[in-house]
Enzyme design. Sequence first.
Site, mmCIF file in Angstrom:
data_model
loop_
_atom_site.group_PDB
_atom_site.id
_atom_site.type_symbol
_atom_site.label_atom_id
_atom_site.label_comp_id
_atom_site.label_asym_id
_atom_site.label_seq_id
_atom_site.Cartn_x
_atom_site.Cartn_y
_atom_site.Cartn_z
ATOM 1 C CE LYS A 62 -3.699 -2.603 1.907
ATOM 2 N NZ LYS A 62 -4.911 -2.692 2.900
ATOM 3 C CG HIS B 124 -6.725 -3.304 -2.855
ATOM 4 N ND1 HIS B 124 -7.839 -2.028 -1.897
ATOM 5 C CD2 HIS B 124 -6.169 -4.134 -2.926
ATOM 6 C CE1 HIS B 124 -7.561 -3.088 -0.741
ATOM 7 N NE2 HIS B 124 -6.223 -4.024 -0.537
ATOM 8 C CD GLU C 247 -7.302 -7.944 -0.514
ATOM 9 O OE1 GLU C 247 -6.767 -8.329 -0.097
ATOM 10 O OE2 GLU C 247 -7.413 -7.332 -1.041
#
Length: 248
Positions: free
Chosen positions: A10, A93, A165
């Site tokens: 990240k 994401h 996720e």
Amino acid sequence: MISIVIANLKMNLTPSETKDYLMTLLPRFDGKVDLTLCLPYTSLAVGKFLCEGKKAVRLGSQNINDEEEGRSTGEISGRMLKDAGVDYTIVGHSERRKRFKEDGKCINRKIKSALKNGLGIILCVGESLAERNTLKTFVSLKEQIEEALKGLYENELERIIIAYEPIWAIGSGKTPTAKEISQAVKEIRRIIKDDFSQSASEKINVVYGGSIDSKNIKQFTNCKNLNGFLIGGASIDPNNLLKIISLI
Ligand code: 13P
């Protein structure tokens, strides 16, 4: 069988911090899993320099622009990433879907751009807490996967890793149970089977991400049909990442 570990750093580590990180990590990494390090853009050069030729280590980016070049101030294209030594890029994401309003169409274009430039893709999908609480997890997975993979040929799936996720599990310290992860992975493979083929559904790699650390990893290493893990916070300390890998 677990054979993949992806670290998503990240927005952490400057280039010089990345150098220290890799100098600690790489000499002690034994190559027992395929390790992809998704570094910030500014750390890719040092990443390429130190990771090149290292067994089972790949370089990843955390994003890609959907265009090749032009008037997109501040953006980075697939062509640039490829030339910078990147093997894989994360696409979809939830942090980008939410903060940068990336929708299914945008994610589909990014995947096509990555494919065109010879990059592998880590496609993140997952349900929100509200979707989970209203039993819409599988509906949400189907929608996200179908939008992302629209128009792709079956052989292109070989270059895609799907990362399950759940949004509520990211950075929260909460995880689904191993059984829930297995069920979600099974559903992801069922969607691939319906849209492509049985063989594609068996071959595609699926990993889990969301609050994985050295304390809980053991609960998930036997998850049915799961190929690996996508690790955020716990990958920022190289010793921690090495510990997680040693427990797989
Ligand atoms: P955490 O491991 O910090 O929950 O992050 C997961 C993630 O978002 C990886 O992409």
